[in-house]
Design a protein around this motif. Structure first.
Motif, short mmCIF file in Angstrom:
data_model
loop_
_atom_site.label_atom_id
_atom_site.label_comp_id
_atom_site.label_asym_id
_atom_site.label_seq_id
_atom_site.Cartn_x
_atom_site.Cartn_y
_atom_site.Cartn_z
N UNK A 390 -8.16 10.46 3.26
CA UNK A 390 -6.69 10.50 3.16
C UNK A 390 -6.06 9.16 3.56
N UNK A 391 -6.74 8.38 4.35
CA UNK A 391 -6.25 7.03 4.62
C UNK A 391 -6.28 6.19 3.35
N UNK A 392 -7.33 6.38 2.55
CA UNK A 392 -7.44 5.68 1.28
C UNK A 392 -6.39 6.16 0.30
N UNK A 393 -6.19 7.47 0.22
CA UNK A 393 -5.22 8.05 -0.72
C UNK A 393 -3.79 7.65 -0.37
N UNK A 394 -3.45 7.72 0.90
CA UNK A 394 -2.06 7.45 1.31
C UNK A 394 -1.79 5.99 1.60
N UNK A 395 -2.86 5.20 1.85
CA UNK A 395 -2.67 3.81 2.21
C UNK A 395 -2.12 3.63 3.61
N UNK A 396 -2.29 4.64 4.46
CA UNK A 396 -1.73 4.59 5.80
C UNK A 396 -2.80 4.89 6.85
N UNK A 397 -2.55 4.42 8.05
CA UNK A 397 -3.42 4.71 9.20
C UNK A 397 -2.80 5.85 9.98
N UNK A 398 -3.55 6.93 10.24
CA UNK A 398 -2.94 8.08 10.91
C UNK A 398 -2.75 7.86 12.40
N UNK A 399 -1.83 8.63 12.96
CA UNK A 399 -1.65 8.68 14.40
C UNK A 399 -2.62 9.72 14.94
N UNK A 400 -3.43 9.34 15.92
CA UNK A 400 -4.47 10.23 16.44
C UNK A 400 -3.97 10.95 17.69
N UNK A 401 -4.30 12.24 17.76
CA UNK A 401 -3.96 13.04 18.94
C UNK A 401 -5.15 13.94 19.25
N UNK A 407 -11.11 20.49 22.70
CA UNK A 407 -11.78 20.27 21.42
C UNK A 407 -10.85 20.09 20.25
N UNK A 408 -9.55 19.95 20.48
CA UNK A 408 -8.57 19.82 19.40
C UNK A 408 -8.42 18.36 18.98
N UNK A 409 -8.46 18.11 17.67
CA UNK A 409 -8.24 16.77 17.12
C UNK A 409 -7.22 16.86 15.99
N UNK A 410 -6.21 16.00 16.04
CA UNK A 410 -5.17 15.94 15.01
C UNK A 410 -5.02 14.51 14.51
N UNK A 411 -4.83 14.37 13.21
CA UNK A 411 -4.55 13.08 12.59
C UNK A 411 -3.29 13.25 11.75
N UNK A 412 -2.25 12.49 12.08
CA UNK A 412 -0.96 12.65 11.41
C UNK A 412 -0.60 11.39 10.63
N UNK A 417 10.21 9.36 6.22
CA UNK A 417 10.98 9.70 7.42
C UNK A 417 10.96 11.19 7.72
N UNK A 418 10.86 12.02 6.68
CA UNK A 418 10.91 13.47 6.88
C UNK A 418 9.70 14.19 6.27
N UNK A 419 8.62 13.48 6.10
CA UNK A 419 7.42 14.10 5.55
C UNK A 419 6.18 13.55 6.23
N UNK A 420 5.30 14.44 6.66
CA UNK A 420 4.04 14.00 7.24
C UNK A 420 2.90 14.90 6.77
N UNK A 421 1.73 14.31 6.70
CA UNK A 421 0.49 15.02 6.39
C UNK A 421 -0.33 15.07 7.67
N UNK A 422 -0.79 16.26 8.05
CA UNK A 422 -1.52 16.40 9.31
C UNK A 422 -2.88 17.06 9.07
#
Length: 482
Positions: A390-401, A407-412, A417-422
């Motif tokens: 998804x970094x390749x598809x969106x051209x963006x680096x996700x925010x990691x949490x 054991x929870x991992x999230x990449x946002x 401004x009003x849309x995010x993929x998580x």
């Protein structure tokens, strides 16, 4: 969410930030808040094809042709009695199609000359961004309505590179006469291309018939080479496409739109498609079913739908959030879902579409620090591989949490401004099959994308490609007509 672009200005999402007044009465137009497409409604594409044959003098001729598209079947007709010889299946390169056709049916001395090509391709109308070209009518044009047919006319000329306003006027007059649409209107132009608004499919097809019958050759000194139906869009960076059987699509559109019509006139983050072929028992036309996942038989693992969409209401829009939540709880197509505590928060409420064939998760978040839309992917396998995809598809680096202890991992991915993929991953939470749903992304440089995606992509139509992410979810990539 990052304030990256002004793409959200085209979307009416103010209801997520501020409470609104009284609800307007629902009408026929407002019931289309969520877009709906039927495969059978894709109009014919008309073009001039260059026919090669050693039996012609000279060895090639230009002939107008009609190309009917039903996503898995193309039918061409050339209104000229030509002597064209069959190619064998898997035979030599056929210049007519720029590919190896599966089958050509030869008919000799018949006018019109027909032959059919059956392929596994899925074809969709070309999409054109609303900012394409320039206004073609000095600001007098009206907006295109959903039921209008938008025809893109492409011309060829050795003398000019830009169609003048005078030529546009003459072209519009000629189209009105040939199609019987006395209200045909040019709305945009760019170089040697013009977009005309027509008011019915019958009038569009009448124009195409005049073209294939040879009645349109020269328009104001320009040679018409192609007519195709297009869609003018302001697409978000990502949206979900859901496919269902006929006649469920139109019904689902009305039911889902009823949730949002009190708040906005258009919600482009979810679209509904009704394929020509049946969805049940087979992959939908434009959204191949996600791969069946075999889950471990463990009482410790909980399963959830792999794909979801969440409306995130700010504290200042609490009134809207309360009304929307009340409507969701009594909605006929939704059933409340209890998600594992590992991947949800107290101010989130989740629902699932009741239909067995549609596993979309629809969620609402109250008092969110950010107002907007979140598209969620529950990851089963290697999170790092899915993240790279998804970094390749969106051209963006996700925010990691990460919550290492839990054991929870999230990449946002902040797409606008009003849309995010998580992306969400937890060892005790697994996603189950989400049938007939695809994530759709607009891509600028598809040639580069095709060379970089592991496993390659499959072309499913003009400007549309299909690929699966490392977790087996269907992804549709599309490019806008330049």
């Amino acid at each position: 969410m990052a304030d990256k672009t002004d793409v959200d200005q085209a979307f009416d999402l103010g209801f997520l930030e501020d409470s609104i007044g009284e609800i307007d009465e629902i009408d026929a137009v407002s019931s289309r808040v969520i877009a709906f497409e039927e495969d059978t409604e894709i109009p014919t594409k008309y073009l001039v094809r260059k026919i090669f044959s050693p039996h012609l003098e000279p060895p090639y001729h230009y002939h107008p042709a009609g190309e009917k598209t039903h996503r898995r079947k193309k039918s061409f007709s050339i209104p000229t009695p030509l002597r064209i010889y069959c190619f064998k299946i898997g035979g030599p390169f056929c210049p007519i199609f720029k590919s190896k056709p599966s089958l050509l049916l030869r008919q000799k001395g018949v006018s019109p000359f027909h032959y059919t090509v059956f392929t596994s391709d899925i074809v969709t109308p070309n999409k054109v961004k609303s900012t394409w070209g320039q206004d073609a009518s000095d600001g007098r044009s009206s907006f295109a309505k959903q039921d209008d047919i938008l025809a893109l006319l492409t011309f060829a000329s050795r003398d000019v590179s830009e169609i003048s306003a005078k030529a546009v006027h003459k072209i519009t007059q000629a189209v009105s006469k040939l199609s019987g649409d006395n209200k045909a209107e040019a709305i945009r132009k760019n170089g040697l291309e013009v977009i005309l608004k027509m008011h019915s499919l019958e009038q569009y097809e009448a124009l195409g018939k005049a073209f294939t019958d040879g009645k349109i050759d020269d328009l104001s000194g320009l040679k018409l080479s192609e007519i195709q139906a297009i869609m003018i869009v302001d697409p978000p960076h990502c949206y979900i496409e859901l496919s269902c059987d006929h006649p469920d699509g139109a019904k689902l559109q009305r039911e889902m739109s009823s949730l949002l019509v009190p708040y906005c006139s258009k919600f482009p983050f979810l679209t509904i498609r009704e394929p020509l072929q049946k969805v049940n028992g087979s992959s939908p036309t434009n959204s191949p079913a996600s791969k069946q996942r075999r889950l471990a038989d463990s009482h410790d693992q909980q399963t959830v739908p792999a794909i979801g969409i969440m409306l995130m209401f700010a504290q200042t829009a609490k009134r809207n959030a309360d009304k929307a939540l009340k409507a969701m709880r009594v909605h006929p197509t939704l059933t409340q879902a209890k998600l594992p505590k590992e991947i949800t928060e107290e101010d989130e409420v989740h629902f699932k579409l009741s239909s067995e064939s549609n596993g979309l998760l629809l969620s609402l978040k109250q008092s969110s620090p950010f107002a907007g839309v979140r598209i969620t992917v529950i990851v089963n396998k290697n999170l790092e591989q899915v993240e790279r995809f998804y970094s390749l598809i969106t051209g963006k680096t996700p925010l990691a949490y990460n919550k290492i202890e839990e054991g929870l991992s999230c990449r946002t991915y902040p797409l606008s401004r009003k849309l995010e993929l998580q992306l969400v991953s937890h060892p005790q939470v697994k996603s189950h099959q989400v049938q007939h749903i695809a994530l759709c992304f607009a891509v600028e440089d598809m040639n580069q994308m095709c060379s970089e995606i592991p496993g390659g992509v499959r072309n499913i139509g003009e400007g549309h490609w299909h690929v699966t992410d490392p977790d087996g979810n269907s992804v549709i990539l599309y490019s806008l007509l330049q």
